[in-house]
Structure formats: structure tokens, C-alpha cells
Design a protein around this motif. Sequence first.
Motif, short mmCIF file in Angstrom:
data_model
loop_
_atom_site.label_atom_id
_atom_site.label_comp_id
_atom_site.label_asym_id
_atom_site.label_seq_id
_atom_site.Cartn_x
_atom_site.Cartn_y
_atom_site.Cartn_z
N LYS A 158 27.84 36.39 -6.98
CA LYS A 158 27.84 35.62 -8.24
C LYS A 158 27.72 34.13 -7.94
O LYS A 158 26.99 33.41 -8.62
N ILE A 159 28.39 33.64 -6.92
CA ILE A 159 28.34 32.22 -6.56
C ILE A 159 26.94 31.89 -6.04
O ILE A 159 26.36 30.84 -6.40
N ALA A 160 26.36 32.76 -5.21
CA ALA A 160 25.02 32.54 -4.69
C ALA A 160 24.00 32.55 -5.84
O ALA A 160 23.08 31.72 -5.88
N PHE A 161 24.15 33.49 -6.78
CA PHE A 161 23.25 33.57 -7.93
C PHE A 161 23.39 32.31 -8.79
O PHE A 161 22.39 31.75 -9.26
N LEU A 162 24.62 31.87 -9.00
CA LEU A 162 24.86 30.67 -9.79
C LEU A 162 24.26 29.44 -9.09
O LEU A 162 23.62 28.60 -9.74
N ALA A 163 24.43 29.34 -7.76
CA ALA A 163 23.87 28.22 -7.01
C ALA A 163 22.35 28.27 -7.05
O ALA A 163 21.67 27.25 -7.20
N LEU A 164 21.78 29.48 -6.92
CA LEU A 164 20.33 29.63 -6.98
C LEU A 164 19.81 29.25 -8.37
O LEU A 164 18.77 28.57 -8.49
N THR A 165 20.51 29.62 -9.41
CA THR A 165 20.12 29.27 -10.78
C THR A 165 20.18 27.76 -10.98
O THR A 165 19.29 27.17 -11.58
#
Length: 110
Positions: free
Chosen positions: A4-11
Motif C-alpha cells: 500500500k505504501i509503495a502503491f501510494l508512493a508510486l501514485t
Amino acid sequence: MLKKIAFLALTLLLGLVLSLFYALKASKNELEKTKQSLELALNANESLKRANEELIKRHEKELKALSLASEKKELLQRKVEYVKQKVYESNENNITKLFNLMLDGLFERD
């Protein structure tokens, strides 16, 4: 959780890249408008420069014409004064002779 953190950072990075892309596009559009304005100003400047040069040439010609007219006027004034003096000194009473004397004084060769 890490996904979730990686997805949020990628977004967030994707959003930042998109916003920078649109800012770059807006800057390019503004640069093109500025280039067009600059080109228009340069063309106007060149046109005004040519017009100014033509006006300077015209002004110089007019100054020469005024100078020549002034010289001719001065010459005529000297001739008129000369004729006045000759008529005054002649003590002539005959109108025809006075007129001829006046014409001789005004139109004699320089």
C-alpha cells in the motif's frame, strides 16, 4: 502494508510527473507565444528603423532646400538694396528710365 505504501508512493510520483509534464507543456506554449511576440516586435522595430532613415533623408533634403531658399532670398535682398541705392543716387525723374534702371539692377548677371 508495504504494498500500500509503495502503491501510494508510486501514485504520488505519477501525479508529480504528470503535473511537471503539464507545467512543461504550459511553459513551452508560453515560450512560443513569447517568441512570436519577439518576432513581431523585431519586425516592427525594423520597419520603424527604415521609416526613420527615410525621414532623416527627407529632413536633410528639406534642410538643403531651406538653405538654398535662404541664400536666394539673401541675394535678392542685396539686389533690392543695390537697386534702391542706384535709384536714389541717380536723381532721375523719368519713370521709364527709373524702371529700366531698377530692372537692370535686379536682373544683372552675378
